[in-house]
Design a protein around this motif. Structure first.
Motif, PDB file in Angstrom:
ATOM      1  N   LEU A 156      -1.359 -13.573  -1.392  1.00  0.00           N
ATOM      2  CA  LEU A 156      -1.569 -14.609  -2.379  1.00  0.00           C
ATOM      3  C   LEU A 156      -2.869 -14.484  -2.909  1.00  0.00           C
ATOM      4  N   ARG A 157      -3.193 -14.040  -4.470  1.00  0.00           N
ATOM      5  CA  ARG A 157      -4.412 -13.769  -4.808  1.00  0.00           C
ATOM      6  C   ARG A 157      -4.650 -15.006  -6.164  1.00  0.00           C
ATOM      7  N   SER A 158      -6.080 -15.172  -6.199  1.00  0.00           N
ATOM      8  CA  SER A 158      -6.514 -15.933  -7.462  1.00  0.00           C
ATOM      9  C   SER A 158      -7.358 -15.232  -8.247  1.00  0.00           C
ATOM     10  N   VAL A 159      -7.501 -13.914  -7.922  1.00  0.00           N
ATOM     11  CA  VAL A 159      -8.436 -12.912  -8.699  1.00  0.00           C
ATOM     12  C   VAL A 159      -7.607 -11.465  -8.902  1.00  0.00           C
ATOM     13  N   PRO A 160      -8.126 -10.889  -9.682  1.00  0.00           N
ATOM     14  CA  PRO A 160      -7.292  -9.788  -9.897  1.00  0.00           C
ATOM     15  C   PRO A 160      -7.793  -8.609  -9.183  1.00  0.00           C
ATOM     16  N   ALA A 161      -6.981  -7.620  -8.892  1.00  0.00           N
ATOM     17  CA  ALA A 161      -7.299  -6.507  -8.316  1.00  0.00           C
ATOM     18  C   ALA A 161      -7.377  -5.278  -9.016  1.00  0.00           C
ATOM     19  N   ARG A 162      -8.226  -4.421  -8.948  1.00  0.00           N
ATOM     20  CA  ARG A 162      -8.424  -3.055  -9.630  1.00  0.00           C
ATOM     21  C   ARG A 162      -8.140  -2.032  -8.735  1.00  0.00           C
ATOM     22  N   ILE A 163      -7.286  -1.017  -8.791  1.00  0.00           N
ATOM     23  CA  ILE A 163      -6.597  -0.190  -7.902  1.00  0.00           C
ATOM     24  C   ILE A 163      -7.353   1.198  -8.253  1.00  0.00           C
ATOM     25  N   ASP A 164      -7.681   1.985  -7.645  1.00  0.00           N
ATOM     26  CA  ASP A 164      -8.184   3.217  -8.038  1.00  0.00           C
ATOM     27  C   ASP A 164      -7.164   4.167  -7.247  1.00  0.00           C
ATOM     28  N   LEU A 165      -6.361   5.101  -7.947  1.00  0.00           N
ATOM     29  CA  LEU A 165      -5.225   5.636  -7.336  1.00  0.00           C
ATOM     30  C   LEU A 165      -5.558   7.140  -6.991  1.00  0.00           C
ATOM     31  N   ALA A 166      -6.825   7.559  -7.421  1.00  0.00           N
ATOM     32  CA  ALA A 166      -7.343   8.854  -7.231  1.00  0.00           C
ATOM     33  C   ALA A 166      -7.235   9.370  -5.784  1.00  0.00           C
ATOM     34  N   GLY A 167      -6.486  10.254  -5.426  1.00  0.00           N
ATOM     35  CA  GLY A 167      -6.497  10.845  -4.081  1.00  0.00           C
ATOM     36  C   GLY A 167      -5.499  10.287  -3.041  1.00  0.00           C
ATOM     37  N   SER A 168      -4.588   9.212  -3.920  1.00  0.00           N
ATOM     38  CA  SER A 168      -3.543   8.794  -3.088  1.00  0.00           C
ATOM     39  C   SER A 168      -2.316   9.556  -3.514  1.00  0.00           C
ATOM     40  N   VAL A 169      -1.538   9.620  -2.579  1.00  0.00           N
ATOM     41  CA  VAL A 169      -0.049  10.374  -2.890  1.00  0.00           C
ATOM     42  C   VAL A 169       1.035   9.358  -3.184  1.00  0.00           C
ATOM     43  N   GLY A 170       0.834   8.080  -2.836  1.00  0.00           N
ATOM     44  CA  GLY A 170       1.755   6.929  -2.950  1.00  0.00           C
ATOM     45  C   GLY A 170       1.762   6.201  -1.727  1.00  0.00           C
TER      46      GLY A 170
END
Length: 301
Positions: A83-97
């Motif tokens: 549970l979060r009250s702040v946004p999350a910015r996700i860098d997907l570079a390098g991830s396969v899933g």
């Protein structure tokens, strides 16, 4: 982009969903996955504040996440986004899933005994909350050849781990669901009268389940239930939507949106929707497979 104007969503990885039933239905919304493949690069993901918890098992190198205004940093291969009250910015570079368990509000507490407040606004290593067995699960999930097999492994693990945490209370679960699904018009006085408890008692019970009190949960739920249709392109972030969502007036809506999203609604519509996000309709079209309901989008495996 004027409020309410349809937008073109960015390309997204193949998404698959499974909906466990039975004993897991009360605490697990779905098991779902993103498999990025080789068709990238994928746009970064902007995940707005939310009222639930998710367990991520990465199929390879984890993505990088920045909470609030922090720069993205690697996360553990098995981690919990609470549970979060702040946004999350996700860098997907390098991830396969990844494959993920999306818990219903308060559902994660059935699987561990840590105070939920320790997990809020964090990206905790899942081993600390759920034990070392979750790492073995991640390895088996990564080796599985299909999403159906992965979902089955995770469903079996969840069934074994169920009740390792706090026993569920039907009255609290009812109140939490009421606050989430009826966040636009729920009244705490009505909940107290229905439950027959004091405001202090409700505050304690909800905080022990979610990590935050009832009023905070309602605010996060109201924001999430307004932002999700906008992110999916179903409706805009205009005043009519805000009033229908339970906000008193435009200033009340804008104040909450700025606090939780880190930007005004207009900026989100112009910029945030160019990013990926983890929102989906509540129940996509699906077919039955074993004890779970499976939905596959973007091809089957």
């Amino acid at each position: 982009m004027p409020p309410g104007t349809p937008h073109s969503a960015p390309a997204r990885p193949a998404a698959r969903h499974a909906f466990p039933g039975g004993a897991l239905f009360a605490c697990v919304d779905r098991i779902w996955s993103w498999e990025l493949g080789a068709d990238g690069p994928w746009p970064p993901a902007l995940v707005l504040p939310g009222s639930g918890d998710e367990l991520f098992l990465h199929l390879g190198a984890p993505f990088r996440v920045g909470l609030g205004g922090e720069p993205p940093a690697p996360v553990p291969r098995c981690h919990i986004m609470s549970l979060r009250s702040v946004p999350a910015r996700i860098d997907l570079a390098g991830s396969v899933g990844f494959v993920c368990v999306r818990f219903r509000a308060g559902g994660l507490a059935r699987f561990h005994r840590l105070p939920p407040a320790l997990l809020t606004d964090s990206l905790a290593d899942a081993r600390e909350a759920l034990g070392p067995g979750v790492e073995t699960l991640a390895e088996r999930v990564a080796e599985a050849r299909s999403f159906a097999e992965r979902a089955g492994l995770m469903e079996a693990w969840l069934l074994d781990a169920l009740h390792a945490g706090r026993p569920g209370r039907r009255d609290v679960e009812w109140a939490v669901r009421r606050m989430y699904y009826h966040s636009a018009d729920v009244r705490l006085d009505d909940l107290l009268a229905r439950l027959g408890i004091t405001a202090r008692h409700l505050q304690r019970l909800v905080k022990e389940t979610l990590g935050v009190g009832p009023k905070r949960h309602i605010r996060l739920s109201r924001f999430q239930r307004l932002a999700r249709p906008a992110a999916l392109g179903f409706r805009g972030l205009d005043l009519d939507a805000a009033l229908a969502g339970g906000y008193f007036d435009q200033s009340h809506f804008i104040k909450d949106f700025r606090e939780f999203a880190g930007m005004p609604p207009g900026d989100y519509l112009r910029g945030g929707l160019d990013m990926s996000h983890f929102y989906y309709p509540s129940r996509p079209d699906n077919v039955m497979l074993g004890s779970s309901v499976i939905h596959q989008k973007g091809g089957s495996r």
